[in-house]
Motif scaffolding. Structure first.
Motif, PDB file in Angstrom:
ATOM      1  N   ILE A 132     -13.522   4.573  -8.399  1.00 32.25           N
ATOM      2  CA  ILE A 132     -13.183   5.013  -7.049  1.00 32.25           C
ATOM      3  C   ILE A 132     -12.795   6.480  -7.099  1.00 32.25           C
ATOM      4  O   ILE A 132     -12.001   6.902  -7.949  1.00 32.25           O
ATOM      5  CB  ILE A 132     -12.029   4.188  -6.447  1.00 32.25           C
ATOM      6  CG1 ILE A 132     -12.413   2.713  -6.387  1.00 32.25           C
ATOM      7  CG2 ILE A 132     -11.654   4.709  -5.068  1.00 32.25           C
ATOM      8  CD1 ILE A 132     -11.330   1.816  -5.852  1.00 32.25           C
ATOM      9  N   ASN A 133     -13.344   7.254  -6.182  1.00 30.04           N
ATOM     10  CA  ASN A 133     -12.973   8.653  -6.032  1.00 30.04           C
ATOM     11  C   ASN A 133     -12.388   8.846  -4.635  1.00 30.04           C
ATOM     12  O   ASN A 133     -12.972   8.395  -3.646  1.00 30.04           O
ATOM     13  CB  ASN A 133     -14.188   9.560  -6.230  1.00 30.04           C
ATOM     14  CG  ASN A 133     -13.816  11.025  -6.138  1.00 30.04           C
ATOM     15  OD1 ASN A 133     -12.910  11.490  -6.819  1.00 30.04           O
ATOM     16  ND2 ASN A 133     -14.518  11.756  -5.293  1.00 30.04           N
ATOM     17  N   SER A 134     -11.231   9.489  -4.541  1.00 28.31           N
ATOM     18  CA  SER A 134     -10.583   9.709  -3.246  1.00 28.31           C
ATOM     19  C   SER A 134      -9.957  11.086  -3.213  1.00 28.31           C
ATOM     20  O   SER A 134      -9.555  11.626  -4.257  1.00 28.31           O
ATOM     21  CB  SER A 134      -9.519   8.639  -2.991  1.00 28.31           C
ATOM     22  OG  SER A 134      -8.863   8.874  -1.756  1.00 28.31           O
ATOM     23  N   ASN A 135      -9.875  11.649  -2.013  1.00 25.77           N
ATOM     24  CA  ASN A 135      -9.185  12.922  -1.865  1.00 25.77           C
ATOM     25  C   ASN A 135      -7.672  12.752  -1.752  1.00 25.77           C
ATOM     26  O   ASN A 135      -6.944  13.711  -1.536  1.00 25.77           O
ATOM     27  CB  ASN A 135      -9.724  13.699  -0.660  1.00 25.77           C
ATOM     28  CG  ASN A 135      -9.494  12.976   0.654  1.00 25.77           C
ATOM     29  OD1 ASN A 135      -9.108  11.803   0.689  1.00 25.77           O
ATOM     30  ND2 ASN A 135      -9.741  13.670   1.764  1.00 25.77           N
ATOM     31  N   GLN A 136      -7.192  11.510  -1.896  1.00 32.14           N
ATOM     32  CA  GLN A 136      -5.768  11.205  -1.930  1.00 32.14           C
ATOM     33  C   GLN A 136      -5.444  10.478  -3.234  1.00 32.14           C
ATOM     34  O   GLN A 136      -6.313   9.831  -3.823  1.00 32.14           O
ATOM     35  CB  GLN A 136      -5.370  10.321  -0.746  1.00 32.14           C
ATOM     36  CG  GLN A 136      -5.641  10.940   0.618  1.00 32.14           C
ATOM     37  CD  GLN A 136      -4.710  12.097   0.931  1.00 32.14           C
ATOM     38  OE1 GLN A 136      -3.562  12.113   0.483  1.00 32.14           O
ATOM     39  NE2 GLN A 136      -5.200  13.064   1.682  1.00 32.14           N
ATOM     40  N   ASP A 137      -4.200  10.575  -3.658  1.00 29.05           N
ATOM     41  CA  ASP A 137      -3.794   9.863  -4.868  1.00 29.05           C
ATOM     42  C   ASP A 137      -3.807   8.359  -4.617  1.00 29.05           C
ATOM     43  O   ASP A 137      -3.349   7.874  -3.575  1.00 29.05           O
ATOM     44  CB  ASP A 137      -2.384  10.296  -5.287  1.00 29.05           C
ATOM     45  CG  ASP A 137      -2.353  11.722  -5.813  1.00 29.05           C
ATOM     46  OD1 ASP A 137      -3.386  12.175  -6.324  1.00 29.05           O
ATOM     47  OD2 ASP A 137      -1.298  12.366  -5.689  1.00 29.05           O
ATOM     48  N   ILE A 138      -4.321   7.602  -5.601  1.00 28.45           N
ATOM     49  CA  ILE A 138      -4.458   6.153  -5.481  1.00 28.45           C
ATOM     50  C   ILE A 138      -3.284   5.475  -6.168  1.00 28.45           C
ATOM     51  O   ILE A 138      -2.950   5.791  -7.318  1.00 28.45           O
ATOM     52  CB  ILE A 138      -5.788   5.681  -6.092  1.00 28.45           C
ATOM     53  CG1 ILE A 138      -6.971   6.263  -5.294  1.00 28.45           C
ATOM     54  CG2 ILE A 138      -5.865   4.154  -6.120  1.00 28.45           C
ATOM     55  CD1 ILE A 138      -8.325   5.995  -5.916  1.00 28.45           C
ATOM     56  N   VAL A 139      -2.670   4.536  -5.460  1.00 19.75           N
ATOM     57  CA  VAL A 139      -1.536   3.792  -5.994  1.00 19.75           C
ATOM     58  C   VAL A 139      -1.990   2.467  -6.604  1.00 19.75           C
ATOM     59  O   VAL A 139      -1.589   2.101  -7.708  1.00 19.75           O
ATOM     60  CB  VAL A 139      -0.483   3.537  -4.900  1.00 19.75           C
ATOM     61  CG1 VAL A 139       0.654   2.658  -5.417  1.00 19.75           C
ATOM     62  CG2 VAL A 139       0.054   4.852  -4.364  1.00 19.75           C
ATOM     63  N   LYS A 140      -2.846   1.749  -5.874  1.00 17.48           N
ATOM     64  CA  LYS A 140      -3.268   0.419  -6.329  1.00 17.48           C
ATOM     65  C   LYS A 140      -4.616   0.075  -5.729  1.00 17.48           C
ATOM     66  O   LYS A 140      -4.962   0.542  -4.633  1.00 17.48           O
ATOM     67  CB  LYS A 140      -2.222  -0.640  -5.929  1.00 17.48           C
ATOM     68  CG  LYS A 140      -2.522  -2.042  -6.459  1.00 17.48           C
ATOM     69  CD  LYS A 140      -1.376  -3.012  -6.215  1.00 17.48           C
ATOM     70  CE  LYS A 140      -1.136  -3.286  -4.750  1.00 17.48           C
ATOM     71  NZ  LYS A 140      -0.165  -4.396  -4.534  1.00 17.48           N
ATOM     72  N   ILE A 141      -5.363  -0.760  -6.427  1.00 18.45           N
ATOM     73  CA  ILE A 141      -6.670  -1.226  -5.968  1.00 18.45           C
ATOM     74  C   ILE A 141      -6.693  -2.744  -6.053  1.00 18.45           C
ATOM     75  O   ILE A 141      -6.303  -3.321  -7.064  1.00 18.45           O
ATOM     76  CB  ILE A 141      -7.808  -0.646  -6.835  1.00 18.45           C
ATOM     77  CG1 ILE A 141      -7.796   0.881  -6.787  1.00 18.45           C
ATOM     78  CG2 ILE A 141      -9.166  -1.199  -6.378  1.00 18.45           C
ATOM     79  CD1 ILE A 141      -8.502   1.514  -7.953  1.00 18.45           C
ATOM     80  N   GLU A 142      -7.161  -3.377  -4.987  1.00 10.75           N
ATOM     81  CA  GLU A 142      -7.326  -4.826  -4.974  1.00 10.75           C
ATOM     82  C   GLU A 142      -8.745  -5.167  -4.534  1.00 10.75           C
ATOM     83  O   GLU A 142      -9.337  -4.459  -3.714  1.00 10.75           O
ATOM     84  CB  GLU A 142      -6.325  -5.488  -4.024  1.00 10.75           C
ATOM     85  CG  GLU A 142      -4.884  -5.338  -4.458  1.00 10.75           C
ATOM     86  CD  GLU A 142      -3.896  -5.917  -3.462  1.00 10.75           C
ATOM     87  OE1 GLU A 142      -2.730  -6.132  -3.839  1.00 10.75           O
ATOM     88  OE2 GLU A 142      -4.288  -6.140  -2.285  1.00 10.75           O
ATOM     89  N   MET A 143      -9.274  -6.247  -5.069  1.00 14.34           N
ATOM     90  CA  MET A 143     -10.597  -6.723  -4.656  1.00 14.34           C
ATOM     91  C   MET A 143     -10.496  -8.175  -4.217  1.00 14.34           C
ATOM     92  O   MET A 143      -9.876  -8.995  -4.899  1.00 14.34           O
ATOM     93  CB  MET A 143     -11.613  -6.590  -5.802  1.00 14.34           C
ATOM     94  CG  MET A 143     -13.056  -6.839  -5.350  1.00 14.34           C
ATOM     95  SD  MET A 143     -14.269  -6.418  -6.621  1.00 14.34           S
ATOM     96  CE  MET A 143     -14.321  -7.952  -7.550  1.00 14.34           C
TER      97      MET A 143
END
Length: 428
Positions: free
Chosen positions: A370-381
């Motif tokens: 995942i690439n985002s212009n914001q910092d990522i805290v957590k990812i769920e699927m």
């Protein structure tokens, strides 16, 4: 007949007739190695939209184009090969005259070797008869989900590309007949045919403006919802002369000639509360309403500039959309203008899309990032029924090799407190 004349015939567009199929081609049909790009092109019928057709051909990366049909003849040959200015190795058309063609080794080899496949208009029930229980179904799904190559269709060809489809086994059905009897013998909705993950739980409809087909489309969704009242159901519809082109990131671009013509595409879904019809029974007019409209419908005008788009991951318009609420009261369709900015998901967050957050690769096979212009805290699927399958605190190379192919919901929690939802397609 002279040898010179025979050679001339072969160089133009050789045509052979057999009892099971007709065959036409332009160009060099030998197998070629290219890098086709994933994509789905949906057209509403009547004349093809040239911009949509060019988009479809370009995704073949110069390879072999195959047109499949169950009626008609060679109408796409010159159009795809010469008229649009897109260089491809060949254009072939196979017209299946009966079900036995579906086991013919030549037919199967042409499907397997194609870099792009187009399903022509006609009768979708013939596609079901000739494709669904044969090797053609396997090859079409491998083309989409293993090769990652483009597929498209118009009219009947578009009709069969959703997970659910109206098969027209007993003939067509009008909106009036469907709304007044949701179990009309002509209302035959089937599934388990073409597997396009981004079109899971989706039914398409075509020729939307000739005649108005909103009423029958909403009735299709009412019948689909019977299978699982806890799931969301979707519809994609196209006016004639309109193309809806969906790339590998789930972004649909709508091509048409608006504002010169009222060229519309519709992206519809059951409402956020998954409200069930209050009356859904045989020989009784449908009623499907409540405190909120039963169906949320986004109307997007088809434009030549390719700027009007819809995001199938978030089920929100990117540009050029206006929202309507559709309900049914005793067989009468009611539409109203509404504001819509996303549904609250089944795990309690609002679907927000104010960031640039991209899953890649998508479709994916064994892992994604995942690439985002914001910092990522957590990812769920999650699966489409809301079951949590994966939870990670890193966006680097998440393994998905244990999961079956299909569509999954990925929820990305950002440091700025926003939550972004994306759909991930897992393919073979």
């Amino acid at each position: 007949m002279s040898l010179k004349f025979l050679l001339a015939l072969l160089l133009v567009s050789p045509y052979c007739i057999s009892q099971s199929y007709d065959y036409y081609y332009n160009g060099d049909t030998s197998d070629v190695t290219t890098s086709p790009s994933y994509g789905i092109c949906l057209m509403g019928g009547a004349s093809e939209n040239d911009l949509g057709a060019e988009w479809f051909l370009n995704r073949a990366d110069g390879g072999n184009i195959l047109v499949l049909r169950a009626s008609g003849s060679d109408g796409y040959q010159n159009y795809f090969y010469n008229d649009l200015g897109v260089t491809v190795q060949s254009v072939e058309t196979i017209v299946l005259n009966n079900a036995s063609a579906a086991s013919d080794p030549f037919v199967l080899s042409r499907i397997e070797n194609a870099e792009a496949i187009w399903l022509a208009g006609g009768d979708q029930y013939l596609y079901e008869l000739y494709f669904k229980t044969t090797m053609i179904k396997t090859l079409l799904n491998a083309h989409i989900n293993t090769k990652g190559a483009p597929i498209g269709g118009t009219s009947a060809g578009m009709a069969v590309l959703g997970e659910f489809y109206f098969n027209a086994e007993n003939g067509t059905i009008t909106s009036s007949d469907a709304l007044n009897n949701p179990y009309h013998t002509n209302l035959t909705v089937e599934s388990d045919f073409i597997n396009i993950p981004i079109l899971a739980n989706t039914i398409t409809d075509t020729h939307y403006d000739n005649p108005d087909r909103k009423g029958r489309h909403i009735t299709f969704l009412s019948r689909m919802q019977e299978g699982d009242v806890n799931a969301d159901y979707f519809g994609i519809a196209s006016d004639e002369f309109v193309a809806i082109c969906i790339d590998g990131n789930g972004i649909a671009t709508v091509y048409g000639e608006y504002p010169d013509y009222e060229d519309n595409a519709y992206f519809i879904r059951t409402n956020c509360e998954r409200t069930q019809p209050s009356v859904l029974q045989s020989n009784t007019p449908l009623s499907w309403n409540g405190n909120d409209p039963a169906i949320l419908a986004c109307n997007i005008k088809g434009a030549a500039n390719g700027l009007n788009q819809f995001n199938l991951n978030t089920w929100l318009d990117i540009n050029g959309g206006s929202w309507e609420g559709w309900s049914v009261d005793q067989g009468q369709l009611i539409t109203e203008q509404i504001q819509h900015s996303g549904c609250i998901s089944n795990v309690g967050e609002v679907n927000i899309d104010n960031t640039t957050t991209v899953l890649y690769p998508n479709p994916a096979t064994d892992k994604f990032s995942i690439n985002s212009n914001q910092d990522i805290v957590k990812i769920e699927m999650y699966d489409l029924k809301g079951k949590l399958l994966l939870s990670k605190h890193s966006s680097n190379s998440l393994s998905i090799s244990e999961f079956n192919k299909g569509v999954y919901q990925v929820k990305v929690y950002l440091l700025n407190k926003e939550t972004v939802n994306r759909k991930l397609m897992i393919i073979d």
